[in-house]
Design an enzyme around this catalytic site. Structure first.
Site, PDB file in Angstrom:
ATOM      1  N   LYS A 126       0.864  -1.187   0.000  1.00 50.62           N
ATOM      2  CA  LYS A 126       0.000   0.000   0.000  1.00 50.62           C
ATOM      3  C   LYS A 126       0.896   1.231   0.000  1.00 50.62           C
ATOM      4  O   LYS A 126       2.040   1.167   0.457  1.00 50.62           O
ATOM      5  CB  LYS A 126      -0.891   0.003   1.259  1.00 50.62           C
ATOM      6  N   ASP A 166      -6.945   4.482  -4.810  1.00 50.02           N
ATOM      7  CA  ASP A 166      -7.590   4.355  -3.496  1.00 50.02           C
ATOM      8  C   ASP A 166      -8.228   5.719  -3.237  1.00 50.02           C
ATOM      9  O   ASP A 166      -8.410   6.501  -4.184  1.00 50.02           O
ATOM     10  CB  ASP A 166      -6.569   3.973  -2.403  1.00 50.02           C
TER      11      ASP A 166
HETATM   12  P1  NDP Z   1     -13.131   7.924  -2.921  1.00 50.29           P
HETATM   13  O1  NDP Z   1     -12.072   8.922  -2.662  1.00 50.29           O
HETATM   14  O2  NDP Z   1     -13.642   7.750  -4.310  1.00 50.29           O
HETATM   15  O3  NDP Z   1     -14.401   8.197  -1.974  1.00 50.29           O
HETATM   16  C1  NDP Z   1     -14.276   8.232  -0.603  1.00 50.29           C
HETATM   17  C2  NDP Z   1     -15.618   8.658  -0.030  1.00 50.29           C
HETATM   18  O4  NDP Z   1     -15.551   8.596   1.388  1.00 50.29           O
HETATM   19  C3  NDP Z   1     -15.993  10.076  -0.370  1.00 50.29           C
HETATM   20  O5  NDP Z   1     -17.381  10.206  -0.408  1.00 50.29           O
HETATM   21  C4  NDP Z   1     -15.416  10.860   0.811  1.00 50.29           C
HETATM   22  O6  NDP Z   1     -16.034  12.100   1.021  1.00 50.29           O
HETATM   23  C5  NDP Z   1     -15.684   9.918   1.943  1.00 50.29           C
HETATM   24  N1  NDP Z   1     -14.687  10.098   2.999  1.00 50.29           N
HETATM   25  C6  NDP Z   1     -13.336  10.030   2.881  1.00 50.29           C
HETATM   26  N2  NDP Z   1     -12.740  10.279   4.053  1.00 50.29           N
HETATM   27  C7  NDP Z   1     -13.751  10.519   4.928  1.00 50.29           C
HETATM   28  C8  NDP Z   1     -13.795  10.823   6.299  1.00 50.29           C
HETATM   29  N3  NDP Z   1     -12.662  10.943   7.017  1.00 50.29           N
HETATM   30  N4  NDP Z   1     -15.018  10.977   6.877  1.00 50.29           N
HETATM   31  C9  NDP Z   1     -16.161  10.852   6.158  1.00 50.29           C
HETATM   32  N5  NDP Z   1     -16.181  10.559   4.836  1.00 50.29           N
HETATM   33  C10 NDP Z   1     -14.999  10.390   4.257  1.00 50.29           C
HETATM   34  O7  NDP Z   1     -12.553   6.528  -2.335  1.00 50.29           O
HETATM   35  P2  NDP Z   1     -13.010   5.061  -2.670  1.00 50.29           P
HETATM   36  O8  NDP Z   1     -14.472   5.010  -2.870  1.00 50.29           O
HETATM   37  O9  NDP Z   1     -12.116   4.520  -3.694  1.00 50.29           O
HETATM   38  O10 NDP Z   1     -12.612   4.313  -1.299  1.00 50.29           O
HETATM   39  C11 NDP Z   1     -13.508   4.234  -0.188  1.00 50.29           C
HETATM   40  C12 NDP Z   1     -13.023   3.157   0.758  1.00 50.29           C
HETATM   41  O11 NDP Z   1     -12.970   1.902   0.057  1.00 50.29           O
HETATM   42  C13 NDP Z   1     -11.615   3.343   1.338  1.00 50.29           C
HETATM   43  O12 NDP Z   1     -11.566   2.778   2.625  1.00 50.29           O
HETATM   44  C14 NDP Z   1     -10.744   2.517   0.389  1.00 50.29           C
HETATM   45  O13 NDP Z   1      -9.542   2.123   0.999  1.00 50.29           O
HETATM   46  C15 NDP Z   1     -11.666   1.344   0.165  1.00 50.29           C
HETATM   47  N6  NDP Z   1     -11.391   0.568  -1.039  1.00 50.29           N
HETATM   48  C16 NDP Z   1     -11.416   1.141  -2.279  1.00 50.29           C
HETATM   49  C17 NDP Z   1     -11.191   0.361  -3.394  1.00 50.29           C
HETATM   50  C18 NDP Z   1     -11.307   0.913  -4.771  1.00 50.29           C
HETATM   51  O14 NDP Z   1     -11.233   0.120  -5.728  1.00 50.29           O
HETATM   52  N7  NDP Z   1     -11.534   2.192  -4.954  1.00 50.29           N
HETATM   53  C19 NDP Z   1     -10.846  -1.065  -3.285  1.00 50.29           C
HETATM   54  C20 NDP Z   1     -10.934  -1.582  -1.941  1.00 50.29           C
HETATM   55  C21 NDP Z   1     -11.169  -0.783  -0.859  1.00 50.29           C
HETATM   56  P3  NDP Z   1     -15.327  13.445   0.470  1.00 50.29           P
HETATM   57  O15 NDP Z   1     -15.509  13.406  -1.018  1.00 50.29           O
HETATM   58  O16 NDP Z   1     -16.051  14.555   1.141  1.00 50.29           O
HETATM   59  O17 NDP Z   1     -13.886  13.342   0.893  1.00 50.29           O
END
Ligand code: NDP
Length: 444
Positions: A126, A166
């Site tokens: 990572k 991510d």
């Molecule tokens: P994105 O950046 O596309 O989206 C993240 C979302 O979560 C946004 O809506 C964001 O809001 C919100 N968010 C982020 N940080 C916070 C916080 N501290 N408090 C509240 N809301 C928060 O990321 P992904 O969708 O790609 O990833 C989401 C999760 O899934 C993570 O844990 C990631 O590690 C996991 N993941 C992702 C994969 C992938 O293929 N993308 C694969 C496996 C796991 P805002 O826009 O306001 O920041």
């Protein structure tokens, strides 16, 4: 003291001030206790757990770049190459101000087991930076990505370490990073996944984590005599995972009534309008207030709150530790019967225990969100073959992988006398393959 407790104490002592890493190690070691105790002498002699909990390599570097005002900015860059026993390191790059070494280590550690569970030959890693792409111009994002790769390029490669997206790292960031890697090395190879379709990306990669989460959830419900169609689903987050989880849930006949972001959340009694959500989040990169403004059936609320909404199924898809004990109590009180983690470690340990004790079907992220990395591995295969598979081919492979993951962890839990404990099942199934490969490869 038992070997498991000894190693956990050692991890805490040797990695001070890294609470997320401690939390991830504790969850895994606790659920492996029965497996470790059955083979304690051999594992202890080989220091297998100490090696498993210590990254093979940690790369920390400076990322200087120039902002639009001409001011030099400096961020911290990280790549943790955790374990390569079963394949090249594979895992995303997180760009978020909260990123530090402990967060990257927790994610890299989880990735080892997740990647193992996919059944594909990929090790765990990572990386990322405390850079925040939010509010930056395209030129600033490009300047950061190029500087980040100027250091990282020497540590990664199609057969050694293959990073992906991510939080904060989407198609735009991967594009800039890939371009700089190619410029520096002269190689056109599958060194990053999540690439655009015109330069080696895989169809269905964008959808993969969210879709995979639903394929696994559907199978988990089916094996417990339930059907996803007609159920009410709450989802947190509104990023890549959340959007495609919501889309697939609705395709399977469920109604998704919430999404959230870091400032607030939306309740939409008529079900989330996916096209509108994509327009707000993927095109305009705007806040959810814009979704609510454009949709009469939607209510916008500031702060946190999706877990207080009555639902059958909850899918946390935002970030770590976003679902705590109080949230778990609210879910149970409202009749929720299944939780599957789209994000990495979104549920705190006490909340997980509470949900399990109250009979909620609970699938941990390392299994439930493995569709993203599995499809990344399919992207690597297509890059090696210099071929592109159709959306249907990738999607059907993804579905097969997710169904298989569920049965692997279900079987492992049953085999070790913990039927229905999918946390233990996932950790055990993921661990056994890695442990066997590490043992076979000697003390390295
Ligand atoms: P994105 O950046 O596309 O989206 C993240 C979302 O979560 C946004 O809506 C964001 O809001 C919100 N968010 C982020 N940080 C916070 C916080 N501290 N408090 C509240 N809301 C928060 O990321 P992904 O969708 O790609 O990833 C989401 C999760 O899934 C993570 O844990 C990631 O590690 C996991 N993941 C992702 C994969 C992938 O293929 N993308 C694969 C496996 C796991 P805002 O826009 O306001 O920041």
């Amino acid at each position: 003291m038992s070997y498991v407790d000894e190693v956990f104490e050692l991890v805490v002592a040797k990695n001070p001030a890294q609470p997320e890493f401690h939390q991830a190690v504790k969850e895994v070691l606790e659920s492996l206790r029965v497996v470790i105790e059955a083979n304690e002498e051999a594992y202890r002699k080989d220091a297998l757990l100490e090696r498993l909990c210590t990254p093979e390599r940690q790369i920390l570097f400076r990322v200087p770049w120039v902002d639009d005002k001409g001011q030099v900015q400096v961020n911290n860059g990280f790549r943790v190459q955790f374990n390569s026993a079963i394949g090249p390191y594979k895992g995303g790059l997180r760009l978020h101000p909260s990123v530090n070494l402990g967060i990257i280590k927790f994610l890299g550690f989880e990735q080892i087991f997740k990647n193992s569970l996919t059944g594909l030959p990929i090790g765990g890693g990572k990386g990322g930076s405390d850079f925040d792409p939010k509010g930056k111009s395209d030129r600033e994002v490009m300047a950061f990505c190029q500087s980040f790769i100027n250091e990282l390029y020497r540590h990664i490669g199609a057969d050694t370490d293959v990073p992906a997206g991510d939080i904060g790292t989407g198609a735009r960031e991967i594009g800039y990073m890939y371009g700089q890697y190619k410029r520096l090395t002269g190689l056109y190879e599958g060194v990053l996944t999540g690439k655009g379709l015109t330069y080696g990306g895989s169809l269905a990669r964008t959808e993969a984590t969210g879709y995979g989460l639903l394929y696994l959830t559907e199978e988990m419900l089916k094996c417990n005599g339930k059907d996803i169609a007609g159920k009410t689903v709450v989802i947190s987050g509104s990023g890549n995972v959340a959007i495609y989880a919501a889309q697939k849930a609705q395709q399977l006949g469920a109604k998704v009534v919430t999404v959230s972001d870091s400032t607030g959340w939306v309740y939409d009694a008529e079900g989330i309008d996916i096209a509108l959500l994509k327009e707000v989040k993927e095109v305009k990169r705007a806040r959810l207030t814009e979704y609510a403004a454009a949709r009469p059936s939607a209510e916008y609320h500031d702060g946190k709150g999706v877990w207080t909404v009555k639902c059958d199924i909850a899918l946390p898809c935002a970030t770590q530790n976003e679902l705590n004990l109080e949230d778990a109590k609210a879910l149970v009180a409202n009749g929720c019967f299944a939780v599957a983690e789209g994000a990495n470690m979104p549920t705190t340990l006490d909340a997980t225990e509470y949900l399990q004790k109250n009979g909620v079907l609970f699938c941990p992220g390392k299994a439930a969100n493995a569709g993203g990395v599995a499809t990344s591995a399919l992207e690597m295969s297509q890059n090696s073959e210099r071929l592109s598979w159709t959306f249907e081919e990738v999607d059907s492979k993804l579905k097969g992988i997710m169904v298989n993951i569920f049965h692997n962890l279900d079987d492992a839990a049953k085999k070790y006398g913990m039927a229905g404990n999918y946390v233990a099942g996932a950790n055990i199934a993921g661990f056994l393959k890695v442990a066997e490969a590490m043992t076979a490869q000697g003390i390295v």
